[in-house]
Design an enzyme around this catalytic site. Structure first.
Site, short mmCIF file in Angstrom:
data_model
loop_
_atom_site.label_atom_id
_atom_site.label_comp_id
_atom_site.label_asym_id
_atom_site.label_seq_id
_atom_site.Cartn_x
_atom_site.Cartn_y
_atom_site.Cartn_z
N ASN A 17 -7.34 -2.31 14.02
CA ASN A 17 -8.83 -3.09 13.39
C ASN A 17 -8.75 -4.73 12.82
O ASN A 17 -9.95 -5.29 12.08
CB ASN A 17 -9.51 -1.78 13.24
CG ASN A 17 -8.64 -1.31 12.42
OD1 ASN A 17 -7.92 -2.14 11.41
ND2 ASN A 17 -9.15 -0.53 11.29
N ASP A 37 0.89 -1.17 0.06
CA ASP A 37 -0.27 -0.07 0.09
C ASP A 37 0.86 1.73 -0.26
O ASP A 37 2.32 0.98 0.32
CB ASP A 37 -1.28 0.01 1.36
CG ASP A 37 -0.09 -0.56 2.62
OD1 ASP A 37 0.78 -0.50 2.25
OD2 ASP A 37 -0.69 -0.87 3.19
N HIS A 65 -6.90 -4.80 9.98
CA HIS A 65 -6.57 -4.29 8.34
C HIS A 65 -5.36 -5.64 7.83
O HIS A 65 -4.82 -5.41 9.14
CB HIS A 65 -6.83 -3.42 8.31
CG HIS A 65 -5.53 -2.06 8.31
ND1 HIS A 65 -5.41 -0.63 9.03
CD2 HIS A 65 -4.48 -2.57 8.60
CE1 HIS A 65 -4.87 -1.01 9.58
NE2 HIS A 65 -4.26 -1.12 9.45
N GLU A 100 -9.71 -1.95 5.37
CA GLU A 100 -10.02 -1.69 6.75
C GLU A 100 -11.75 -2.68 6.50
O GLU A 100 -11.76 -3.17 5.60
CB GLU A 100 -10.06 -0.55 6.14
CG GLU A 100 -9.29 0.60 6.56
CD GLU A 100 -8.71 0.96 7.69
OE1 GLU A 100 -9.10 -0.04 8.18
OE2 GLU A 100 -8.09 1.75 7.76
C1 GLP Z 1 -0.32 0.20 8.93
C2 GLP Z 1 -0.43 -0.75 7.68
C3 GLP Z 1 -0.63 -2.29 7.30
C4 GLP Z 1 0.65 -2.57 8.86
C5 GLP Z 1 -0.54 -2.04 9.81
C6 GLP Z 1 0.11 -2.04 11.16
O1 GLP Z 1 -1.32 0.82 8.70
N1 GLP Z 1 0.15 -0.06 6.10
O2 GLP Z 1 0.44 -2.85 6.40
O3 GLP Z 1 -0.32 -3.70 9.01
O4 GLP Z 1 -0.21 -0.69 9.59
O5 GLP Z 1 1.46 -1.67 11.51
P1 GLP Z 1 1.56 -2.00 12.86
O6 GLP Z 1 2.60 -2.76 12.83
O7 GLP Z 1 2.89 -0.85 13.28
O8 GLP Z 1 1.09 -1.83 14.23
#
Ligand code: GLP
Length: 243
Positions: free
Chosen positions: A136, A67, A138, A143
């Site tokens: 959440n 993304d 995702h 989402e």
């Molecule tokens: C972002 C990314 C996700 C990732 C998520 C969790 O929103 N788009 O791909 O998995 O963060 O991040 P973290 O590892 O910092 O909890």
């Protein structure tokens, strides 16, 4: 699904880095689907170390990222393109022409989504897709929603995600409200998936992802349908699962 419980974040990073390294050893010209967020940072650090020691060669590897924020250029310090350069691309011998992310600066939503989706399919899809997990549920930036969205699309980020990700920005107002993300189908087409989860605050959502109903309200739950998923999580993240 293969569930691997490790002690802590360091162990998680080590296990997951070895998993990715094995993929490259097995198929040097592989397509790796990569993720951002805090969780993969330790994994990328270890991969860079393996490269420095001459244990890994990225010269034939292609990468596609999950993304990118809409409206952030690759030079913006909070863009995912910048993150990937800092943590991996700039440190190893990946060919810059073979590292791909959605183009956050393309204002033409439809064109950008088609371009990225087509690119991934033309590359033959991901041999291995690395995934983190949002608070959440995702995956990528898919989402919680009323239905799974199969292909690359533009998504409006939820309040919860903006709050979670504001730690990287000066304020919540600076977090872009939209992002381009691979769709659920784009992710599920990967031949192998590696989900990494760390910390107590992800324990409940991980339990729902692994053992709850498959529902777009918990996007990660769709991974239950994939034939080759490995989950590496630490004791804290697995603490709501009776393993
Ligand atoms: C972002 C990314 C996700 C990732 C998520 C969790 O929103 N788009 O791909 O998995 O963060 O991040 P973290 O590892 O910092 O909890």
């Amino acid at each position: 699904m293969q569930l691997i419980k490790v002690k802590d974040y360091e162990d998680l990073s080590c296990r997951a880095a070895n998993f990715l390294a094995a993929q490259i050893w097995m198929k040097p010209c592989c397509v790796l689907g990569l993720a951002t967020g805090s969780t993969p940072v330790g994994i990328y650090r270890r991969l860079c170390r393996m490269y420095d020691k001459g244990e890994l060669d990225f010269s034939s590897v292609t990468t596609v990222n999950l993304d990118e924020y809409k409206g952030l250029c690759p030079e913006h310090a909070q863009s995912y393109a910048y993150f990937m350069r800092q943590h991996l691309f700039g440190q190893v011998n990946l060919d810059p022409d073979r590292t791909f992310l959605p183009d956050g600066m393309n204002p033409d939503e439809e064109k950008e989504c088609t371009r990225y989706e087509t690119l991934i399919q033309e590359l033959g899809g991901q041999d291995l897709q690395l995934l983190g997990l949002g608070h959440n549920g995702h995956i990528g930036f898919n989402e919680p929603a009323e239905q799974f969205i199969p292909l690359t699309h533009l998504v409006s980020l939820s309040k919860r995600t903006i709050t979670a990700n504001k730690r990287f920005f000066a304020s919540a107002e600076e977090v872009p409200g939209q992002a381009y993300t691979m769709g659920i189908g784009t992710i599920l087409k990967a031949r192998k998936i590696l989900l990494v989860v760390s910390g107590k605050e992800k324990a409940d959502i991980l339990q729902q992802v692994l053992f709850g109903p498959v529902t777009p309200a918990v996007p990660g739950s769709v991974l239950q349908l994939h034939a080759d998923v490995t989950v590496v999580a630490d004791e804290a993240a697995f603490s709501a699962c009776s393993l």
